[in-house]
Design a protein around this motif. Sequence first.
Motif, mmCIF file in Angstrom:
data_model
loop_
_atom_site.group_PDB
_atom_site.id
_atom_site.type_symbol
_atom_site.label_atom_id
_atom_site.label_comp_id
_atom_site.label_asym_id
_atom_site.label_seq_id
_atom_site.Cartn_x
_atom_site.Cartn_y
_atom_site.Cartn_z
ATOM 1 N N THR B 191 82.702 54.941 39.613
ATOM 2 C CA THR B 191 82.113 56.285 39.523
ATOM 3 C C THR B 191 81.072 56.527 40.627
ATOM 4 O O THR B 191 80.521 57.623 40.717
ATOM 5 N N GLU B 193 81.506 56.527 43.945
ATOM 6 C CA GLU B 193 82.293 56.695 45.193
ATOM 7 C C GLU B 193 81.436 56.975 46.427
ATOM 8 O O GLU B 193 81.698 56.487 47.510
ATOM 9 N N VAL B 213 87.155 52.716 36.273
ATOM 10 C CA VAL B 213 88.366 53.522 36.412
ATOM 11 C C VAL B 213 88.903 53.758 34.997
ATOM 12 O O VAL B 213 88.850 52.883 34.155
ATOM 13 N N GLY B 217 85.973 57.329 34.046
ATOM 14 C CA GLY B 217 86.135 58.482 34.931
ATOM 15 C C GLY B 217 86.391 58.246 36.411
ATOM 16 O O GLY B 217 86.565 59.196 37.172
ATOM 17 N N GLY B 218 86.432 56.983 36.862
ATOM 18 C CA GLY B 218 86.669 56.723 38.286
ATOM 19 C C GLY B 218 88.130 56.952 38.689
ATOM 20 O O GLY B 218 89.035 56.866 37.861
ATOM 21 N N ASP B 219 88.356 57.250 39.966
ATOM 22 C CA ASP B 219 89.692 57.566 40.476
ATOM 23 C C ASP B 219 90.212 56.398 41.318
ATOM 24 O O ASP B 219 89.647 56.050 42.354
ATOM 25 N N GLU B 221 92.943 55.777 43.270
ATOM 26 C CA GLU B 221 93.397 55.912 44.665
ATOM 27 C C GLU B 221 92.219 56.089 45.626
ATOM 28 O O GLU B 221 92.179 55.515 46.707
ATOM 29 N N LYS B 222 91.288 56.904 45.185
ATOM 30 C CA LYS B 222 90.111 57.152 46.015
ATOM 31 C C LYS B 222 89.313 55.853 46.218
ATOM 32 O O LYS B 222 88.855 55.557 47.322
ATOM 33 N N SER B 238 90.397 47.448 34.475
ATOM 34 C CA SER B 238 90.709 48.427 33.427
ATOM 35 C C SER B 238 90.728 47.694 32.099
ATOM 36 O O SER B 238 91.262 46.584 32.004
#
Lengths: 277, 277
Positions: B191, B193, B213, B217-219, B221-222, B238
Amino acid sequence: MTANQLFKNICRKKSFLCIGLDTDIKKIPKHLLSEKKPIFEFNKAIVDATADFCVAYKLNIAFYESLGVEGWQALEETVDYIRHHYPDQFLIADAKRGDIGNTSEMYAHTFFEQFNFDAVTVAPYMGEDSVSPFLKYPDKWVILLALTSNKGAFDFQLTEDANGEKLFEKVLHRSMNWATSDRMMYVVGATKEAYFEKIREIVPNHFLLIPGVGAQGGDLEKVGELAINDQCGILVNSSRQILYASDSNLFYKAAAFEAQKIQQVMYAVLLKHGWVS
Amino acid sequence: MTANQLFKNICRKKSFLCIGLDTDIKKIPKHLLSEKKPIFEFNKAIVDATADFCVAYKLNIAFYESLGVEGWQALEETVDYIRHHYPDQFLIADAKRGDIGNTSEMYAHTFFEQFNFDAVTVAPYMGEDSVSPFLKYPDKWVILLALTSNKGAFDFQLTEDANGEKLFEKVLHRSMNWATSDRMMYVVGATKEAYFEKIREIVPNHFLLIPGVGAQGGDLEKVGELAINDQCGILVNSSRQILYASDSNLFYKAAAFEAQKIQQVMYAVLLKHGWVS
């Protein structure tokens, strides 16, 4: 237990001593190793011999964890034993935990429900939501690391921000709003004498848990002079000096002697304040 | 395990997934509660179903501790099971420990000797001498908290000193000299980034363990885009999304499906770098 109850215990027992049960299987008297439960038997003997001279016991969880299931059982039996036989003792899980919310909840469950500790030590690095799950339990305490007794305290805890505020000061300032002084204490090492005045400026009412007297080099009388507030407000911890005073069959008597020696110095400090006669 | 061996596992398995075994007795499928060892049976089923899709398992110690002796046994059995059946998995004790030297030694003993973990997560607040006892074990890793995924990370970790250096940056700068990138990783929340670029500037070669992730809420691919270095250099964790994908009798199949879904995204990221075909 409230801060006021703790203060009353201190006056009644003429002591603000916390005994750290950092029980190390390699250091306990050899004759105990043939017992079925050497760690518990050691703790039981130490507690029975020293309970008159202290108001708190601090169990260093690392030492129990390192023995696996057997250590975990010894921890449980020790907590139960103290709770049952010495219900006025303030019981601290020295665990230095702290994690995201759902994980801190689990740790809180462990120390406040699984075991019936009064307080748990918590590391502040992860911030408020890592500490608040421990504060959901009424009558239970968080003892937050502020300025620790070790050399590594200088690595980060004394870092000053752009306004000259040191990290441990920021920890005090922020966290004092997370709970009242009936639910929050701070760890401040006895070896960090130079900072007691500033700490008392920020948290005049909070209890401080002060390790580092004895083996780590802190001076008890000086600490008493600098850190005491108007309701005593300090618990001074001693572990190795008491626990391993002797490895003879009468180790517990040597431990009692050491504990009483410290308690006598504390008595003198309390006398000066007129809290005891 | 060296960083290079970990990178080779990542390429071979086309995955940089770490599965967090945050096993909660209240969340596992009800039919397991009649088993003699529900936590272990759940873990065993999850591991057997997901081991092809990940390179690491992270056991969140809080969840096991909270069950007392029974939880401790489940932890031991799970570690032994993974070691025996999936020896290529990197095993992380997510414990967030850190204490004065003699106590950190005990924690290191627990996680590296009592259990045969590859790595343990450590909180940096108490500085170098609270971390170094974990680094005495050859081939074992410290995973130091740098910038965590939770909201409380903003309380202290982003504090700037007089030179504009943030606390987590100072933690990276100082600690990168305590061990090589074969022995030290850092926790950086998915989170956060905005800080990956700066982090890679300071520690270009170190592995990062990235939680947050999914549920937090983390993404993915980003994160892959921003944090990967020239030997992959990230493990993305995860937990809940995989573990509690279903509470039916076939929960482990649902978990495998979720793990594979994440692994497929990772595969695509690794493909882009030309590390896999």
